[in-house]
Write a protein that holds these residues in place. Structure first.
Motif, PDB file in Angstrom:
ATOM      1  N   GLU A 142       0.826  -1.216   0.000  1.00 24.33           N
ATOM      2  CA  GLU A 142       0.000   0.000   0.000  1.00 24.33           C
ATOM      3  C   GLU A 142       0.851   1.253   0.000  1.00 24.33           C
ATOM      4  N   VAL A 143       1.977   1.230   0.718  1.00 26.77           N
ATOM      5  CA  VAL A 143       2.881   2.383   0.741  1.00 26.77           C
ATOM      6  C   VAL A 143       3.538   2.555  -0.631  1.00 26.77           C
ATOM      7  N   ALA A 144       4.004   1.455  -1.217  1.00 29.15           N
ATOM      8  CA  ALA A 144       4.703   1.517  -2.502  1.00 29.15           C
ATOM      9  C   ALA A 144       3.766   1.798  -3.671  1.00 29.15           C
ATOM     10  N   ASP A 145       2.501   1.388  -3.542  1.00 23.24           N
ATOM     11  CA  ASP A 145       1.539   1.513  -4.649  1.00 23.24           C
ATOM     12  C   ASP A 145       0.179   1.938  -4.093  1.00 23.24           C
ATOM     13  N   PRO A 146       0.068   3.190  -3.635  1.00 25.94           N
ATOM     14  CA  PRO A 146      -1.169   3.628  -2.986  1.00 25.94           C
ATOM     15  C   PRO A 146      -2.399   3.596  -3.894  1.00 25.94           C
ATOM     16  N   LEU A 147      -2.204   3.613  -5.202  1.00 26.32           N
ATOM     17  CA  LEU A 147      -3.341   3.568  -6.128  1.00 26.32           C
ATOM     18  C   LEU A 147      -3.732   2.139  -6.507  1.00 26.32           C
ATOM     19  N   GLY A 148      -2.954   1.155  -6.047  1.00 30.78           N
ATOM     20  CA  GLY A 148      -3.273  -0.242  -6.330  1.00 30.78           C
ATOM     21  C   GLY A 148      -3.138  -0.637  -7.790  1.00 30.78           C
ATOM     22  N   GLN A 149      -2.195  -0.004  -8.489  1.00 32.46           N
ATOM     23  CA  GLN A 149      -2.028  -0.291  -9.909  1.00 32.46           C
ATOM     24  C   GLN A 149      -1.356  -1.635 -10.172  1.00 32.46           C
ATOM     25  N   GLY A 150      -0.631  -2.144  -9.192  1.00 36.38           N
ATOM     26  CA  GLY A 150       0.006  -3.448  -9.348  1.00 36.38           C
ATOM     27  C   GLY A 150       1.195  -3.416 -10.275  1.00 36.38           C
ATOM     28  N   ASN A 151       1.911  -4.533 -10.331  1.00 32.21           N
ATOM     29  CA  ASN A 151       3.008  -4.654 -11.293  1.00 32.21           C
ATOM     30  C   ASN A 151       2.736  -5.787 -12.281  1.00 32.21           C
ATOM     31  N   ARG A 152       1.536  -6.382 -12.181  1.00 35.56           N
ATOM     32  CA  ARG A 152       1.139  -7.437 -13.117  1.00 35.56           C
ATOM     33  C   ARG A 152      -0.238  -7.175 -13.702  1.00 35.56           C
ATOM     34  N   ASN A 153      -0.848  -6.090 -13.353  1.00 34.66           N
ATOM     35  CA  ASN A 153      -2.195  -5.636 -13.714  1.00 34.66           C
ATOM     36  C   ASN A 153      -2.767  -4.983 -12.461  1.00 34.66           C
ATOM     37  N   PRO A 154      -3.864  -4.289 -12.561  1.00 37.41           N
ATOM     38  CA  PRO A 154      -4.406  -3.623 -11.370  1.00 37.41           C
ATOM     39  C   PRO A 154      -4.623  -4.594 -10.208  1.00 37.41           C
ATOM     40  N   GLY A 155      -4.013  -4.263  -9.069  1.00 33.92           N
ATOM     41  CA  GLY A 155      -4.176  -5.052  -7.860  1.00 33.92           C
ATOM     42  C   GLY A 155      -3.430  -6.372  -7.837  1.00 33.92           C
ATOM     43  N   ARG A 156      -2.638  -6.666  -8.866  1.00 35.81           N
ATOM     44  CA  ARG A 156      -1.883  -7.929  -8.911  1.00 35.81           C
ATOM     45  C   ARG A 156      -0.398  -7.618  -8.815  1.00 35.81           C
ATOM     46  N   TYR A 157       0.293  -8.442  -8.059  1.00 34.98           N
ATOM     47  CA  TYR A 157       1.697  -8.180  -7.789  1.00 34.98           C
ATOM     48  C   TYR A 157       2.534  -9.443  -7.913  1.00 34.98           C
ATOM     49  N   SER A 158       3.741  -9.296  -8.425  1.00 34.36           N
ATOM     50  CA  SER A 158       4.756 -10.342  -8.403  1.00 34.36           C
ATOM     51  C   SER A 158       5.564 -10.132  -7.136  1.00 34.36           C
ATOM     52  N   LEU A 159       5.549 -11.103  -6.242  1.00 40.56           N
ATOM     53  CA  LEU A 159       6.275 -10.925  -4.980  1.00 40.56           C
ATOM     54  C   LEU A 159       7.762 -10.776  -5.211  1.00 40.56           C
ATOM     55  N   GLY A 160       8.306 -11.450  -6.201  1.00 37.60           N
ATOM     56  CA  GLY A 160       9.719 -11.301  -6.507  1.00 37.60           C
ATOM     57  C   GLY A 160      10.077  -9.873  -6.885  1.00 37.60           C
ATOM     58  N   ALA A 161       9.233  -9.262  -7.694  1.00 36.18           N
ATOM     59  CA  ALA A 161       9.465  -7.877  -8.109  1.00 36.18           C
ATOM     60  C   ALA A 161       9.314  -6.933  -6.919  1.00 36.18           C
ATOM     61  N   LEU A 162       8.370  -7.214  -6.043  1.00 38.76           N
ATOM     62  CA  LEU A 162       8.172  -6.368  -4.876  1.00 38.76           C
ATOM     63  C   LEU A 162       9.360  -6.441  -3.922  1.00 38.76           C
ATOM     64  N   ALA A 163       9.951  -7.627  -3.828  1.00 39.86           N
ATOM     65  CA  ALA A 163      11.077  -7.823  -2.923  1.00 39.86           C
ATOM     66  C   ALA A 163      12.393  -7.344  -3.526  1.00 39.86           C
ATOM     67  N   GLY A 164      12.376  -7.058  -4.815  1.00 34.36           N
ATOM     68  CA  GLY A 164      13.589  -6.616  -5.467  1.00 34.36           C
ATOM     69  C   GLY A 164      14.545  -7.751  -5.772  1.00 34.36           C
ATOM     70  N   SER A 165      14.066  -9.002  -5.611  1.00 36.21           N
ATOM     71  CA  SER A 165      14.942 -10.144  -5.842  1.00 36.21           C
ATOM     72  C   SER A 165      14.802 -10.686  -7.261  1.00 36.21           C
ATOM     73  N   GLY A 166      13.896 -10.070  -8.034  1.00 34.72           N
ATOM     74  CA  GLY A 166      13.771 -10.383  -9.434  1.00 34.72           C
ATOM     75  C   GLY A 166      12.993 -11.579  -9.757  1.00 34.72           C
TER      76      GLY A 166
END
Length: 84
Positions: free
Chosen positions: A60-84
């Motif tokens: 929520e802090v990194a993406d307050p609008l909930g845009q996601g990194n895989r589509n709206p509201g969807r996230y890749s945990l690897g990308a979020l952790a910076g571990s690729g």
């Protein structure tokens, strides 16, 4: 708290043998996840829940609008952790 069997459609017992494995696989194929009741101790389940809440707060802090990194509201945990 979700009561009244709200989680039942997503749940299978962790210790029910082949029939339980098949049910868990069916639930996973339908919903993309499955809750395995009895797989964790109460303390371990609490630790996982707390970790999930911390992750949710970080997202929520990194993406307050909930845009996601895989589509709206969807996230890749690897990308979020910076571990690729």
């Amino acid at each position: 708290s979700l009561g009244g069997g709200a989680l039942e459609p997503f749940s299978a017992l962790a210790s029910t043998g082949a029939a339980g494995v098949e049910l868990a696989a069916k639930i996973f194929r339908k919903h993309g996840f499955v809750l395995l009741r009895g797989a964790l101790s109460q303390n371990a389940a609490q630790a996982v829940l707390e970790t999930c809440w911390r992750l949710h707060e970080s997202v929520e802090v990194a993406d307050p609008l909930g845009q996601g990194n895989r589509n709206p509201g969807r996230y890749s945990l690897g990308a979020l952790a910076g571990s690729g």
